[in-house]
Design a protein around this motif. Structure first.
Motif: not given
Length: 568
Positions: A137, A211, A227, A230-231, A233-234, A237-238, A339
């Motif tokens: 990301i 994002l 952000r 948040q990236a 955390r993302t 998930e990825m 996402t």
């Protein structure tokens, strides 16, 4: 699925012992029990001033990774400062991409967060991520805040070109010009125009690799750190979903980027970078796609160099999401993003907050503003021009060529009062392509002859095998392929030949043509690069032409994340 990093850390043998023991240094024991390990590929450097703040951004990413149950690990990668590197930062884009690719692959990581800002860093990181194909990301570093000089806003790059030409024209004093120097760079961050850095942040978002809504957040804005968190955390998930660049970077994603490029009035450099990223991702993309997909897209963003405002205004007015909403019917709304949701989801909620900065579809700055791809006997493999930054009166033009064999030749002759040139002439610069310079420098927006500036001339048709800064403007034909150093027709043009430019017809030709042109001896190659060692030698021997993204021929395609040999 077992995390990739467990191939290093799992087990009780000597190798696992070594890998864990050397990495402990304060990490808890459960850091090696299956948690995702995330590399933060950071291009921060004091010698890349536009990226110097990325350490702070990395700290927010780390917090997000820890919060989501991962282990963040900062990974420095080569940093390319556009304003600092000689002979040109573009020479090192492929080197940075290759180094980042190898380091991501070689290390025990399960995913990567890519931190870039200045022009070549985001393209290089995306090229690397596409080749390794681990979950990735992008977090762009963001533009600087608007600086002012004597009450007027200053656009980074764009106003440098404008003011320096006024000095040469005698309408601005050298002292006044230098006064602006300390006013232009107001804060951390990259150029505040829609130059290459801002363009490539927008391209990363249009590709689905960021994002939503992150492109264009100013570097000092606290929302960028939010952000970034948040990236972090993302990316966890990825990794859990095995969401890789290979699943995000589809042909639809690249066509969306081309639409966005036209609508924002983005840099011509994006053409070369998108072609290179697509080549790494194995996605078929050609110069013709830029014309077929982007040519009739309206210009909606009133930003320098194609307009009046700056990136701080762009973000305040709604940013890229508001632009994409205005052209939603031209997008592949189902294209995936990092996402896990399609890019079209939620676009209808992205509203324009200031329609003097981001225009409505019904009232564009220009009806058709996409980058135009030219063909003809002067550029059989293509050339590009940005109509949004050109003088409309010059988009169809016939003029006498005034040819320069190198940048040095240009600089030595340009201000000679005896130079045989007038406002209808066409300035031609060669020897500045990927091989010839090497590295394809940003010199295509040639300064105008001093005697013409003094007469009030502010634009002329200019043609080269070079690039130009995304902050630059003018009727400038770029990326002429093949370049002169690769035997392209540009090498056979002579002063006095007639050049015919017809952007509407997508043509660029030289008279004489045909056999007469082909029979000429090419210009002497003494100005072309001839390195004997190191990276420059490797680059010149293997770089592809501009119409193929100027990547190295042996780096196209994805080589995956597998490490085929183990040590210890």
């Amino acid at each position: 699925m077992t995390p990739r990093s467990q191939h290093w850390y799992a087990g009780t043998d000597r190798n696992a012992f070594i890998h864990r023991a050397w990495m402990r240094r304060g990490l808890p024991s459960d850091a090696f029990d299956g948690r995702p390990h995330i590399a933060i590929a950071n291009t921060a450097s004091d010698l890349s001033p536009c990226n110097s703040h990325l350490g702070e951004v990395a700290a927010s990413v780390k917090a997000g990774v820890w919060e989501a149950g991962g282990v963040p690990l900062e990974l420095p990668v080569p940093s390319l400062g556009e304003t600092q590197l000689r002979p040109t930062a573009m020479l090192f884009r492929n080197l940075a991409a290759m180094a980042a690719e190898e380091m991501i692959r070689a290390n025990p990581v399960d995913g990567v967060v890519l931190l870039g800002g200045c022009d070549k860093t985001i393209p290089a990181l995306l090229m690397a991520a596409a080749s390794v194909d681990l979950p990735a990301i992008v977090v762009p570093g963001g533009p600087m805040l608007t600086g002012h000089f004597r009450g007027a806003p200053l656009g980074c790059g764009t106003d440098v070109w404008r003011l320096s030409e006024e000095v040469r024209a005698g309408t601005l004093s050298q002292e006044r010009f230098l006064e602006a120097e300390s006013s232009m760079i107001r804060s951390r961050g990259h150029c505040n125009t829609m130059g290459t850095a801002s363009t490539m942040a927008c391209m990363a978002e249009a590709l689905g690799m960021t994002l939503p809504g992150v492109a264009g957040i100013p570097a000092p804005d606290s929302r960028l750190l939010e952000r970034a968190h948040q990236a972090g955390r993302t990316i966890i998930e990825m990794v859990a979903s095995d969401r890789r660049p290979g699943t995000v970077l589809t042909r639809g994603s690249f066509l969306n980027a081309i639409v966005a490029l036209a609508a924002i009035g983005g840099s011509t450099n994006a053409v070369v970078h998108l072609l290179a990223i697509a080549g790494r991702a194995g996605v078929p993309l050609t110069l013709d796609d830029f014309d077929q997909t982007g040519a009739k897209v309206p210009l909606l963003v009133d930003l320098q160099p194609a307009g009046a405002h700056l990136m701080e205004d762009f973000h305040r007015a709604g940013g890229l999401r508001a632009v994409l909403n205005e052209v939603a019917d031209l997008l592949d709304g189902s294209a995936p993003t990092v996402t896990g949701r399609p890019i079209g989801e939620g676009l209808a909620d992205a509203e324009i907050q200031d329609d003097t900065v981001i225009r409505r579809r019904t009232a564009p700055l220009q009806e058709e503003a996409g980058i135009a791809v030219l063909r003809g006997n002067l550029c059989p493999d293509g050339a590009v021009i940005k109509p949004a930054a050109a003088s409309p009166s010059l988009l169809r033009h016939r003029g006498r060529a005034v040819v320069f064999d190198s940048i040095e030749d240009l600089r030595a002759a340009l201000d000679d009062p005896d130079l045989d040139v007038d406002e209808d002439s066409v300035l031609v610069l060669r020897g500045c392509g990927p091989k010839g310079y090497p590295g394809m420098p940003e010199v295509g927006n040639m300064p105008l002859p001093a005697k013409l500036l003094a007469r009030g001339v502010r634009d002329m048709v200019r043609i080269s095998d070079a690039r130009m800064s995304g902050t630059a403007y003018g009727t400038v034909v770029l990326h002429t392929a093949p370049e002169s150093a690769a035997g392209g027709p540009l090498a056979r043009v002579r002063t006095g030949d007639m050049i015919v430019l017809d952007v509407a017809a997508r043509r660029l030709d030289v008279e004489p043509a045909g056999d007469e042109l082909a029979a000429r001896e090419p210009a002497p190659s003494s100005a072309h690069a001839a390195p004997v060692r190191g990276w420059e030698r490797l680059y010149v021997d293997h770089v592809l032409q501009a119409d193929q993204g100027a990547d190295l021929d042996f780096l196209t395609g994805s080589s995956g994340s597998e490490v085929r040999r183990e040590s210890h």
